[in-house]
Design an enzyme around this catalytic site. Structure first.
Site, PDB file in Angstrom:
ATOM      1  N   THR A 252     114.607  85.893  14.105  1.00  0.00           N
ATOM      2  CA  THR A 252     115.182  87.181  13.728  1.00  0.00           C
ATOM      3  C   THR A 252     116.096  87.730  14.818  1.00  0.00           C
ATOM      4  O   THR A 252     115.929  87.395  16.002  1.00  0.00           O
ATOM      5  CB  THR A 252     114.029  88.180  13.473  1.00  0.00           C
ATOM      6  OG1 THR A 252     114.550  89.501  13.415  1.00  0.00           O
ATOM      7  CG2 THR A 252     112.994  88.147  14.590  1.00  0.00           C
ATOM      8  N   ASP A 253     116.992  88.630  14.428  1.00  0.00           N
ATOM      9  CA  ASP A 253     117.828  89.309  15.424  1.00  0.00           C
ATOM     10  C   ASP A 253     117.034  90.372  16.200  1.00  0.00           C
ATOM     11  O   ASP A 253     117.503  90.873  17.219  1.00  0.00           O
ATOM     12  CB  ASP A 253     119.055  89.951  14.753  1.00  0.00           C
ATOM     13  CG  ASP A 253     118.720  91.007  13.701  1.00  0.00           C
ATOM     14  OD1 ASP A 253     117.524  91.240  13.412  1.00  0.00           O
ATOM     15  OD2 ASP A 253     119.670  91.609  13.153  1.00  0.00           O
ATOM     16  N   GLU A 254     115.808  90.676  15.725  1.00  0.00           N
ATOM     17  CA  GLU A 254     115.049  91.753  16.367  1.00  0.00           C
ATOM     18  C   GLU A 254     114.595  91.383  17.780  1.00  0.00           C
ATOM     19  O   GLU A 254     114.220  92.249  18.566  1.00  0.00           O
ATOM     20  CB  GLU A 254     113.859  92.174  15.487  1.00  0.00           C
ATOM     21  CG  GLU A 254     114.330  92.554  14.096  1.00  0.00           C
ATOM     22  CD  GLU A 254     113.338  93.348  13.261  1.00  0.00           C
ATOM     23  OE1 GLU A 254     112.404  93.935  13.814  1.00  0.00           O
ATOM     24  OE2 GLU A 254     113.530  93.367  12.025  1.00  0.00           O
TER      25      GLU A 254
ATOM     26  N   LYS B  94     107.887  87.097  17.791  1.00  0.00           N
ATOM     27  CA  LYS B  94     108.946  86.157  17.404  1.00  0.00           C
ATOM     28  C   LYS B  94     109.687  85.667  18.657  1.00  0.00           C
ATOM     29  O   LYS B  94     110.043  84.492  18.754  1.00  0.00           O
ATOM     30  CB  LYS B  94     109.939  86.821  16.433  1.00  0.00           C
ATOM     31  CG  LYS B  94     109.380  87.127  15.056  1.00  0.00           C
ATOM     32  CD  LYS B  94     108.944  85.897  14.260  1.00  0.00           C
ATOM     33  CE  LYS B  94     110.106  85.045  13.796  1.00  0.00           C
ATOM     34  NZ  LYS B  94     109.640  83.947  12.878  1.00  0.00           N
TER      35      LYS B  94
ATOM     36  N   TYR C 172     106.016  92.815  16.463  1.00  0.00           N
ATOM     37  CA  TYR C 172     106.613  91.755  15.633  1.00  0.00           C
ATOM     38  C   TYR C 172     107.711  91.028  16.415  1.00  0.00           C
ATOM     39  O   TYR C 172     107.704  89.801  16.549  1.00  0.00           O
ATOM     40  CB  TYR C 172     107.187  92.341  14.341  1.00  0.00           C
ATOM     41  CG  TYR C 172     108.156  91.416  13.629  1.00  0.00           C
ATOM     42  CD1 TYR C 172     107.735  90.207  13.087  1.00  0.00           C
ATOM     43  CD2 TYR C 172     109.515  91.749  13.510  1.00  0.00           C
ATOM     44  CE1 TYR C 172     108.625  89.346  12.443  1.00  0.00           C
ATOM     45  CE2 TYR C 172     110.410  90.898  12.877  1.00  0.00           C
ATOM     46  CZ  TYR C 172     109.961  89.693  12.347  1.00  0.00           C
ATOM     47  OH  TYR C 172     110.843  88.839  11.723  1.00  0.00           O
TER      48      TYR C 172
HETATM   49  P1  NAD Z   1     107.241  87.031   4.339  1.00  0.00           P
HETATM   50  O1  NAD Z   1     106.282  87.927   5.044  1.00  0.00           O
HETATM   51  O2  NAD Z   1     107.783  87.414   3.015  1.00  0.00           O
HETATM   52  O3  NAD Z   1     106.572  85.579   4.155  1.00  0.00           O
HETATM   53  C1  NAD Z   1     105.817  84.964   5.168  1.00  0.00           C
HETATM   54  C2  NAD Z   1     105.084  83.787   4.537  1.00  0.00           C
HETATM   55  O4  NAD Z   1     104.333  83.130   5.580  1.00  0.00           O
HETATM   56  C3  NAD Z   1     104.067  84.202   3.454  1.00  0.00           C
HETATM   57  O5  NAD Z   1     104.209  83.356   2.333  1.00  0.00           O
HETATM   58  C4  NAD Z   1     102.724  83.995   4.125  1.00  0.00           C
HETATM   59  O6  NAD Z   1     101.689  83.660   3.217  1.00  0.00           O
HETATM   60  C5  NAD Z   1     103.025  82.856   5.090  1.00  0.00           C
HETATM   61  N1  NAD Z   1     102.101  82.833   6.233  1.00  0.00           N
HETATM   62  C6  NAD Z   1     101.730  83.875   7.020  1.00  0.00           C
HETATM   63  N2  NAD Z   1     100.849  83.461   7.947  1.00  0.00           N
HETATM   64  C7  NAD Z   1     100.691  82.123   7.767  1.00  0.00           C
HETATM   65  C8  NAD Z   1      99.930  81.126   8.435  1.00  0.00           C
HETATM   66  N3  NAD Z   1      99.153  81.436   9.475  1.00  0.00           N
HETATM   67  N4  NAD Z   1     100.019  79.855   7.992  1.00  0.00           N
HETATM   68  C9  NAD Z   1     100.791  79.539   6.915  1.00  0.00           C
HETATM   69  N5  NAD Z   1     101.523  80.451   6.253  1.00  0.00           N
HETATM   70  C10 NAD Z   1     101.483  81.723   6.670  1.00  0.00           C
HETATM   71  O7  NAD Z   1     108.398  86.786   5.393  1.00  0.00           O
HETATM   72  P2  NAD Z   1     109.964  86.559   5.144  1.00  0.00           P
HETATM   73  O8  NAD Z   1     110.625  87.886   5.078  1.00  0.00           O
HETATM   74  O9  NAD Z   1     110.162  85.583   4.070  1.00  0.00           O
HETATM   75  O10 NAD Z   1     110.365  85.904   6.543  1.00  0.00           O
HETATM   76  C11 NAD Z   1     110.297  84.496   6.725  1.00  0.00           C
HETATM   77  C12 NAD Z   1     110.712  84.167   8.151  1.00  0.00           C
HETATM   78  O11 NAD Z   1     112.040  84.630   8.391  1.00  0.00           O
HETATM   79  C13 NAD Z   1     109.830  84.817   9.214  1.00  0.00           C
HETATM   80  O12 NAD Z   1     109.637  83.888  10.253  1.00  0.00           O
HETATM   81  C14 NAD Z   1     110.654  85.994   9.691  1.00  0.00           C
HETATM   82  O13 NAD Z   1     110.364  86.306  11.043  1.00  0.00           O
HETATM   83  C15 NAD Z   1     112.062  85.469   9.535  1.00  0.00           C
HETATM   84  N6  NAD Z   1     113.103  86.485   9.275  1.00  0.00           N
HETATM   85  C16 NAD Z   1     112.937  87.396   8.268  1.00  0.00           C
HETATM   86  C17 NAD Z   1     113.958  88.327   8.030  1.00  0.00           C
HETATM   87  C18 NAD Z   1     113.853  89.335   6.900  1.00  0.00           C
HETATM   88  O14 NAD Z   1     114.712  90.204   6.780  1.00  0.00           O
HETATM   89  N7  NAD Z   1     112.850  89.252   6.040  1.00  0.00           N
HETATM   90  C19 NAD Z   1     115.116  88.318   8.799  1.00  0.00           C
HETATM   91  C20 NAD Z   1     115.241  87.356   9.819  1.00  0.00           C
HETATM   92  C21 NAD Z   1     114.230  86.438  10.040  1.00  0.00           C
HETATM   93  P1  TYD Z   2     112.341  97.120   7.099  1.00  0.00           P
HETATM   94  O1  TYD Z   2     112.738  96.745   5.721  1.00  0.00           O
HETATM   95  O2  TYD Z   2     110.894  97.353   7.394  1.00  0.00           O
HETATM   96  O3  TYD Z   2     112.948  96.015   8.079  1.00  0.00           O
HETATM   97  P2  TYD Z   2     113.053  95.999   9.712  1.00  0.00           P
HETATM   98  O4  TYD Z   2     112.140  97.012  10.266  1.00  0.00           O
HETATM   99  O5  TYD Z   2     112.611  94.608  10.020  1.00  0.00           O
HETATM  100  O6  TYD Z   2     114.490  96.260  10.031  1.00  0.00           O
HETATM  101  O7  TYD Z   2     113.106  98.435   7.490  1.00  0.00           O
HETATM  102  C1  TYD Z   2     114.528  98.500   7.458  1.00  0.00           C
HETATM  103  C2  TYD Z   2     114.926  99.833   8.034  1.00  0.00           C
HETATM  104  O8  TYD Z   2     114.480 100.868   7.137  1.00  0.00           O
HETATM  105  C3  TYD Z   2     114.290 100.146   9.381  1.00  0.00           C
HETATM  106  O9  TYD Z   2     115.226 100.870  10.177  1.00  0.00           O
HETATM  107  C4  TYD Z   2     113.110 101.046   9.031  1.00  0.00           C
HETATM  108  C5  TYD Z   2     113.600 101.786   7.796  1.00  0.00           C
HETATM  109  N1  TYD Z   2     112.555 102.173   6.814  1.00  0.00           N
HETATM  110  C6  TYD Z   2     112.514 103.476   6.309  1.00  0.00           C
HETATM  111  O10 TYD Z   2     113.339 104.339   6.685  1.00  0.00           O
HETATM  112  N2  TYD Z   2     111.566 103.787   5.389  1.00  0.00           N
HETATM  113  C7  TYD Z   2     110.641 102.890   4.956  1.00  0.00           C
HETATM  114  O11 TYD Z   2     109.759 103.248   4.128  1.00  0.00           O
HETATM  115  C8  TYD Z   2     110.690 101.546   5.466  1.00  0.00           C
HETATM  116  C9  TYD Z   2     109.707 100.504   5.011  1.00  0.00           C
HETATM  117  C10 TYD Z   2     111.686 101.229   6.390  1.00  0.00           C
END
Ligand code: NAD
Ligand code: TYD
Length: 360
Positions: free
Chosen positions: A136-138, A166, A162
């Protein structure tokens, strides 16, 4: 690496992972999908693959070394694409333990088993094997309004449990490349949105609350900025990095779509008003409620994706407003999926996260 190829995907029942699995199988590849099916993992995302011999879903934990070793031995995938993680910042603030367990220890276990497996391969298989770590970019921390976007050399400065977990996993991946020559690549992507996202994250939460006339919780002043990327574009970037990325490198992935949260919420309100007009409710914008801010809330994320663009020729293909329109339409059309994910556990989380946030 050209599809069709067999890959081991971790976390492939989650939001991005399931989109990736569908994309990979659609392209002719096959997938062994290792997923613990936590609250965020939903096999229903993969219902269209039921009975398809090119997808095997294994319910299991990336922290389980013998299971990982056995899957690698049995299936001999050409690559591992590692999505599995705890992924929600607010949950990491409420209960960080699971984040360290899965994101740090789980990634370590996976890396170690993958390295052992890779060492045992023939010269040819070893030279083509890949481990792609999805991050992630975080990890880069928070930007001020005037700061340049994150690039691959931006120093790490994670601010939430989080992001810290990561960042730790990214460092382990880096160390495995440098120490063992293990063929790893890392991608650092901005906020994704699209089908199958669990409705605890901003965009699906706001879509569903707006539809149902519930308050739309905006943290702080709503001025926090995120860069948004449609999930299908993230999947295509990952395929590019798998196929053409240089070993040991990291690639930033972004959508060139920085938006303030309040603007995102207002855009969703307009779309829901358009798709599901409700004169009795009035404009959905009236539902916006400013609530107590997230502790340590990063102000702004922005991605400089010029490296992946210049080296691998990848560009996002979907404009944010088009992708958001498609996403709102998807949630409105999939009320059965929505109903099934909003279990008792989901309702408990919503209560826990929002009951203590005071309207500002
Ligand atoms: P998500 O929370 O929707 O899915 C995570 C999945 O991992 C779930 O299916 C869960 O059951 C599985 N999981 C959790 N713990 C596990 C374990 N111990 N063993 C096996 N499986 C396990 O997450 P997402 O949003 O799909 O993100 C996927 C990846 O991409 C993550 O690594 C996250 O850090 C990264 N990422 C997400 C975003 C975003 O905006 N969602 C952006 C950048 C990077
Ligand atoms: P989120 O979807 O949780 O992603 P991330 O924290 O990984 O960026 O949140 C996106 C942005 O929206 C973040 O700045 C937090 C804000 N946010 C709200 O303002 N209200 C909400 O109920 C949630 C879940 C997030």
């Amino acid at each position: 690496m050209n599809t069709p190829t067999k890959v081991l995907v971790t976390g492939g029942a989650g939001f991005i992972g399931s989109n990736f699995v569908l994309h990979w199988v659609e392209a002719g590849g096959s997938v062994v999908n290792l997923d613990l099916q936590t609250y965020a993992g939903n096999p229903e995302n993969l219902a269209s693959l039921l009975g398809n011999p090119r997808h095997i879903l294994v319910r299991g934990d990336i922290c389980d070394a013998s299971l990982v070793a056995e899957l690698l031995r049995q299936h001999r995938p050409a690559a591992i694409v590692h999505f599995a993680a705890e992924s929600h910042v607010d949950r990491s603030i409420a209960a960080p333990d699971a984040f360290v367990r899965t994101n740090v220890n789980g990634t370590f276990t996976l890396l170690e088993q993958a390295r052992r497996h890779w060492s045992s391969l023939s010269d040819h298989e070893r030279s083509t094997f890949r481990f792609l770590h999805v991050s992630t970019d975080e990890v880069y921390g928070s930007l001020k309004a005037e700061d340049p976007a994150f690039c691959e050399t931006t120093p790490y400065a994670p601010n939430s449990p989080y992001a810290a977990s990561k960042a730790a996993s990214d460092h382990l991946v880096r160390a495995y490349f440098h120490t063992y020559g293990f063929p790893a690549l890392t991608t650092n992507c901005s906020n994704n949105y699209g089908p199958f996202q669990f409705p605890e994250k901003l965009i699906p939460l706001v879509i569903l609350n707006a539809l149902e006339g519930k308050p739309l919780p905006v943290y702080g002043d709503g001025g926090n900025v995120r860069d948004w990327l449609f999930v299908g574009d993230h999947c295509s970037a990952i395929c590019n990095v798998l196929e053409k990325g240089r070993l040991g490198e990291t690639y930033n992935i972004g959508g060139n779509s920085e938006r303030a949260n309040l603007d995102v919420v207002k855009t969703i309100c307009k779309l829901v008003d358009e798709f599901r007009p409700n004169p009795a409710m009035g404009p959905r914008e009236k539902l916006i409620t400013f609530v107590t801010d997230r502790p340590g809330h990063d102000r702004r994320y922005a991605i400089n994706a010029s490296k992946i663009s210049a080296e691998l020729g990848w560009q996002p293909s979907i404009q944010f407003e088009d992708g958001l329109r498609q996403t709102v339409a998807w949630y409105l059309e999939h009320s059965g999926w929505v109903q099934n994910v909003r279990t008792g556990a989901y309702r408990d989380w919503i209560r826990r996260n929002y009951d203590e946030r005071v309207a500002q």
